[in-house]
Every structure is written in structure tokens, then in C-alpha cells.
Design a protein around this motif. Sequence first.
Motif, mmCIF file in Angstrom:
data_model
loop_
_atom_site.group_PDB
_atom_site.id
_atom_site.type_symbol
_atom_site.label_atom_id
_atom_site.label_comp_id
_atom_site.label_asym_id
_atom_site.label_seq_id
_atom_site.Cartn_x
_atom_site.Cartn_y
_atom_site.Cartn_z
ATOM 1 N N ASP A 42 46.283 31.640 34.479
ATOM 2 C CA ASP A 42 46.035 32.767 33.580
ATOM 3 C C ASP A 42 44.548 33.067 33.453
ATOM 4 O OD1 ASP A 42 48.625 33.444 33.069
ATOM 5 O OD2 ASP A 42 48.801 32.272 31.237
ATOM 6 N N ALA A 43 43.776 31.993 33.332
ATOM 7 C CA ALA A 43 42.331 32.181 33.204
ATOM 8 C C ALA A 43 41.747 32.754 34.485
ATOM 9 C CB ALA A 43 41.667 30.849 32.849
ATOM 10 N N LEU A 44 42.346 32.387 35.619
ATOM 11 C CA LEU A 44 41.900 32.955 36.895
ATOM 12 C C LEU A 44 42.133 34.457 36.916
ATOM 13 C CD1 LEU A 44 41.094 32.969 39.920
ATOM 14 C CD2 LEU A 44 43.465 32.323 40.437
ATOM 15 N N ILE A 45 43.324 34.869 36.507
ATOM 16 C CA ILE A 45 43.643 36.294 36.468
ATOM 17 C C ILE A 45 42.667 37.026 35.542
ATOM 18 C CG2 ILE A 45 45.399 37.968 35.808
ATOM 19 C CD1 ILE A 45 47.517 35.919 36.588
ATOM 20 N N GLU A 46 42.414 36.399 34.408
ATOM 21 C CA GLU A 46 41.489 37.016 33.466
ATOM 22 C C GLU A 46 40.094 37.158 34.082
ATOM 23 O OE1 GLU A 46 41.838 35.518 29.550
ATOM 24 O OE2 GLU A 46 39.840 36.180 28.940
ATOM 25 N N ALA A 47 39.629 36.102 34.724
ATOM 26 C CA ALA A 47 38.302 36.129 35.344
ATOM 27 C C ALA A 47 38.228 37.198 36.419
ATOM 28 C CB ALA A 47 37.977 34.753 35.935
ATOM 29 N N LEU A 48 39.346 37.385 37.075
ATOM 30 C CA LEU A 48 39.442 38.372 38.143
ATOM 31 C C LEU A 48 39.179 39.785 37.611
ATOM 32 C CD1 LEU A 48 42.153 37.807 40.723
ATOM 33 C CD2 LEU A 48 41.951 40.114 39.837
ATOM 34 N N PHE A 49 39.737 40.062 36.451
ATOM 35 C CA PHE A 49 39.523 41.378 35.852
ATOM 36 C C PHE A 49 38.124 41.488 35.262
ATOM 37 C CE2 PHE A 49 44.170 41.648 35.948
ATOM 38 C CZ PHE A 49 44.328 42.941 36.390
ATOM 39 N N ARG A 101 35.480 40.211 36.235
ATOM 40 C CA ARG A 101 34.491 40.430 37.285
ATOM 41 C C ARG A 101 34.375 41.891 37.679
ATOM 42 N NH1 ARG A 101 34.748 38.417 43.579
ATOM 43 N NH2 ARG A 101 36.879 39.193 43.394
ATOM 44 N N ARG A 102 35.486 42.606 37.657
ATOM 45 C CA ARG A 102 35.484 43.973 38.194
ATOM 46 C C ARG A 102 35.368 45.062 37.135
ATOM 47 N NH1 ARG A 102 34.345 43.073 43.216
ATOM 48 N NH2 ARG A 102 35.857 41.919 44.440
ATOM 49 N N ILE A 103 35.944 44.814 35.952
ATOM 50 C CA ILE A 103 36.082 45.908 34.999
ATOM 51 C C ILE A 103 34.746 46.423 34.499
ATOM 52 C CG2 ILE A 103 36.852 46.453 32.659
ATOM 53 C CD1 ILE A 103 39.414 45.157 33.153
ATOM 54 N N SER A 104 33.837 45.518 34.221
ATOM 55 C CA SER A 104 32.549 45.953 33.686
ATOM 56 C C SER A 104 31.801 46.881 34.645
ATOM 57 C CB SER A 104 31.675 44.745 33.318
ATOM 58 O OG SER A 104 31.841 44.450 31.944
ATOM 59 N N PRO A 105 31.610 46.466 35.897
ATOM 60 C CA PRO A 105 30.937 47.384 36.838
ATOM 61 C C PRO A 105 31.678 48.707 36.975
ATOM 62 C CG PRO A 105 31.100 45.186 37.775
ATOM 63 C CD PRO A 105 31.893 45.160 36.504
ATOM 64 N N LEU A 106 33.014 48.607 36.948
ATOM 65 C CA LEU A 106 33.828 49.804 37.092
ATOM 66 C C LEU A 106 33.580 50.783 35.953
ATOM 67 C CD1 LEU A 106 36.798 49.888 38.982
ATOM 68 C CD2 LEU A 106 37.455 50.510 36.676
ATOM 69 N N ASN A 107 33.611 50.267 34.751
ATOM 70 C CA ASN A 107 33.406 51.138 33.598
ATOM 71 C C ASN A 107 31.951 51.576 33.464
ATOM 72 O OD1 ASN A 107 36.058 51.289 32.857
ATOM 73 N ND2 ASN A 107 35.958 49.586 31.406
ATOM 74 N N ASP A 108 31.041 50.720 33.913
ATOM 75 C CA ASP A 108 29.634 51.138 33.946
ATOM 76 C C ASP A 108 29.471 52.366 34.834
ATOM 77 O OD1 ASP A 108 29.024 49.090 32.284
ATOM 78 O OD2 ASP A 108 28.089 47.808 33.801
ATOM 79 N N LEU A 124 45.070 46.943 38.245
ATOM 80 C CA LEU A 124 45.008 47.625 36.953
ATOM 81 C C LEU A 124 46.240 48.484 36.746
ATOM 82 C CD1 LEU A 124 41.278 48.711 36.541
ATOM 83 C CD2 LEU A 124 42.645 47.376 34.933
ATOM 84 N N GLY A 125 46.583 49.243 37.788
ATOM 85 C CA GLY A 125 47.761 50.087 37.694
ATOM 86 C C GLY A 125 49.000 49.272 37.388
ATOM 87 N N ARG A 126 49.084 48.108 38.014
ATOM 88 C CA ARG A 126 50.235 47.248 37.791
ATOM 89 C C ARG A 126 50.198 46.648 36.397
ATOM 90 N NH1 ARG A 126 50.720 43.658 42.667
ATOM 91 N NH2 ARG A 126 51.394 45.616 43.595
ATOM 92 N N ARG A 186 44.470 41.630 25.725
ATOM 93 C CA ARG A 186 43.358 40.728 25.445
ATOM 94 C C ARG A 186 42.111 41.071 26.260
ATOM 95 N NH1 ARG A 186 45.730 36.481 26.904
ATOM 96 N NH2 ARG A 186 44.382 35.745 28.558
ATOM 97 N N VAL A 187 42.312 41.479 27.501
ATOM 98 C CA VAL A 187 41.165 41.632 28.396
ATOM 99 C C VAL A 187 40.847 43.095 28.695
ATOM 100 C CG1 VAL A 187 40.212 41.017 30.641
ATOM 101 C CG2 VAL A 187 41.741 39.440 29.448
ATOM 102 N N ILE A 188 41.877 43.840 29.047
ATOM 103 C CA ILE A 188 41.634 45.182 29.551
ATOM 104 C C ILE A 188 41.498 46.191 28.425
ATOM 105 C CG2 ILE A 188 42.555 46.991 31.028
ATOM 106 C CD1 ILE A 188 44.022 44.768 32.557
ATOM 107 N N ALA A 189 42.422 46.149 27.473
ATOM 108 C CA ALA A 189 42.433 47.154 26.419
ATOM 109 C C ALA A 189 41.102 47.222 25.647
ATOM 110 C CB ALA A 189 43.603 46.899 25.473
ATOM 111 N N PRO A 190 40.520 46.090 25.266
ATOM 112 C CA PRO A 190 39.254 46.167 24.544
ATOM 113 C C PRO A 190 38.166 46.901 25.339
ATOM 114 C CG PRO A 190 40.161 43.957 24.395
ATOM 115 C CD PRO A 190 41.005 44.694 25.369
ATOM 116 N N GLN A 191 38.126 46.630 26.650
ATOM 117 C CA GLN A 191 37.146 47.320 27.488
ATOM 118 C C GLN A 191 37.487 48.804 27.596
ATOM 119 O OE1 GLN A 191 34.598 46.273 29.833
ATOM 120 N NE2 GLN A 191 34.843 44.055 30.012
#
Lengths: 210, 210
Positions: free
Chosen positions: B48-55, B57-64, B110-112, B123-128
Motif C-alpha cells: 500500500d505504501a508503495l502505491i502511495e509513493a508511486l502517486f 512521486r508523480r502527482i506534484s509535478p503533474l499538478n505543478d 489515476l483514471g483507474r 488519502r493521497v489524491i483527493a487532497p492534492q
Amino acid sequence: MIDTKTRILDAAERLFAEHGFDATSLRAITKEAKVNLASVNYHFQSKDALIEALFVRRISPLNDERIRMLNEVERRAAGAAAPIEELVDAFVRPVLPGGAPGHHSIGILLGRMYAAPGGLLARVIAPQMDAIRERFGRAFRRSLPGLEAEEIFWRIHFTIGALAHTLASRGLLEFISRGMCSAADADQARTQLIRFVTGGLRAPSLVEKP
Amino acid sequence: MIDTKTRILDAAERLFAEHGFDATSLRAITKEAKVNLASVNYHFQSKDALIEALFVRRISPLNDERIRMLNEVERRAAGAAAPIEELVDAFVRPVLPGGAPGHHSIGILLGRMYAAPGGLLARVIAPQMDAIRERFGRAFRRSLPGLEAEEIFWRIHFTIGALAHTLASRGLLEFISRGMCSAADADQARTQLIRFVTGGLRAPSLVEKP
DNA sequence: GTATCAATCATACGTTCGTCTTAATCATAC
DNA sequence: GTATGATTAAGACGAACGTATGATTGATAC
């Protein structure tokens, strides 16, 4: 007493919608359905076959209702091009909560299935959807003469996306409960969805007309 | 030699996108990454923590990138309301293939994720996403003065749906390969998506104006 | 009553998974 | 060289899963 097969299907539908396919074990389903574990492999052959049976049971009536509503819309149009809103309504209403008789959680499962990998969608759902897509595609082409067939295809795709997302989104209810959205009822969601999708379908074509 | 942590993340991203989270075992990931099985629990703590780390890593640059493009759009508008198309473009382009630097399969994931149950999204995506939603919501309100805030909220929701469906849909490529859609390239998909969503956003308000 | 066949039941099997443990390896500093 | 701390390696553990087996029940027909 409802028969075992139906009890399993109902329990599976409920639990799959809540926790997903993989996270729901046959033991959880049989416990919820108050039947024996082996019943699943007796009445169905495997978990995959159960999932398939689950969709088979709902999809046909659902799409029948879509076609029925579409026919009704076209009948009212009396030969003229039908209003886009009504076409969209015929497409989305049966799959939304309260939209079709015997409707339970199949909408959520469909929305989830569209995003899931694996062959079930291609094997069970897509063939059924092809007929619907074809039938509605014809109606949309009729009412949107400015668009090319390929553009219609894309826009139906996006429509399904907006619909599936609305069905599957757990986050939505959370947003609603956080006050970002006042009306939680399905009517509001459907009305907003139809308005949005209709606007998208009516957008001018990307193809230059001579 | 790339370091182990990154190798795991890359392999996981690839396999998760192809087969889903549950269907991908840590053994498959470590085999693909050519690292030891225990490395996952050493560098991350759990799957689970791996999946979280995976997001993460990518979400911040993406939203930036989204914010950067949005700022650029608003700068060009020079105080006036920005064109809807450009706002939508800033929202969808970074998440589509080829849209952001270092972009791989995170869009599919993300789509999935939007259709999946469970707390990871919350926990991870919605706040961002809340920050993005807020920022874009403001821009849309500015460019769509006829709409109420709640309607904007719904329409962003539908936009995400159309986008996520386009990202996640395995069926799409199949349809394309069956000749129902000629252009498979991302440019075509993005252009069609922007046109549709822009039309949806521009649809007249449901609220009666005095 | 008894034969028959479908349905239900308790339970076991083999597999696969995420995780943990312990030892081996490597780089770096002294 | 050797001590030290971080990383990698090999393997085992217990749990949970889907599935299969064989016994048992229940209704129906003769």
C-alpha cells in the motif's frame, strides 16, 4: 425464501459495489447471502463466472430500457430530429439510481468495470454496448447533422466517461457531505449531467465544412 | 545503474497500469525491476505504501504543470476572462500521454483510481486535487460568469470523468483498431476532449437568472 | 417405502500472496 | 585493515483465497 442463486447474485452485487471485485472474497459473499461457500461453485462455476452472470442478469434489461426510451423519444419527434437532451436522457437515466426497474448497484459496477483491466469488459459488456452505441450513434447523427461519425463516436465516449465517473465516484458523496454541493439526490446529478453532456455534444465540429 | 527505489517504482507503475493493483504481485514487480523481493518492504514499508509513493512521486509535478499552464493562460488573457478552451487544455494536457515531463502511465493509474473503492484516493489524491479544483474553479467562474459555483463544481466533475475514462479505457484502443476511429494519436484524443468539455462547460445554466 | 437426482453442507487441498527474519554484501570512515 | 551502517539476498511464515471432494439432506416419482 428467495432461491440460493439469486441470493448469491444479490449479495455479490452489493459487496462488489462496495469493496470491489478483488477485495470481496467468496466467503464474504456466501456469508452475506447466508448460503454455503460451495454454493457458488455449484450454481456458477467460478468467481469469474459469477461476476459475468452478475452483469448478464442486469445489462440486458438495462439496455432494453434504453432502447425503449429512445424509441419513445423518436416517436414523439414524429420523424424530425429528436432533441439532444432527450436522447441523452434515454442513455443515462436507466443506469442511474432509480432509473430502471430492479436497479441496484450495477451502475457502480459498470463504471468501475470501464476502468478495470482484464477481459471481462471486452467479453461481456462491450458486445452488448456495441449495439447500444450503434443505435444511439444513429440517433445522434440524425440530431447532430453537423458532426462527422468519428466525432459522434468520441463524444459518446466522453459521455460514457462522465456518466461512469458519476456512478463510480466515491469521492463525490464526500464532497457533497463537505458542503461543496448541496443536492445529493440523483435528480440533481442527472439534470446536471444531461445539461453538460448536451452542451458537449452540441459543440461545433472540429472538421472544416466546405 | 539506476537506484533500487526508482527501479521498483518504475516497474510497479508499468505493471500496475497494465494489470491493475490487485493483480500485480510484489514478486512480479521485483522480478520486472530485477531487484530482490524484500527490497520493497525495505525501501517502502508495504504494498500500500508503495502505491502511495508511486502517486506522490508523480502527482506534484503533474499538478505543478497544470498550475504553470493555467498561470500562463491567465497571463496571456491580461486581466480579461481566459478562453475556456485554454483553461481546459491546461487541465487535461499534463495528464495525457506526452503532456508532462517524466510522464509514464500515471494517467491510466489515476483514471483507474477514480473508479476504485478504498481509501487511497481519499488519502493521497483527493487532497492534492482539492487545491487544483479550487484554483481551476476560480478560473472557470471568472470565464463563465453565468454559472453558479455549484454548477461549476458539477461540470469539473464531469470533465474529470471524461478525462479519466479516456485515460483508463482499454476498450478505446480496441475500438480504434477495429476502424471505428481513425486517429489513435493523443493529439486527436485531446482535441476532441477539449472540444467536448468546452461545450459542456459553456452550456447555459440550469439556474433561472432574475 | 424406496429409488433418484438436485441441492446443500462441512471440510480439506493446493496455491499465492504480503510480510518478516536472518545472514551476506557493500561502501565509507577511521 | 577494520569497524560501522546501509543495502541486498535467500528463504520461511502464516493467512487468505478459489476450488474441489464426499457426505448429507430434501423433494419428487413410482
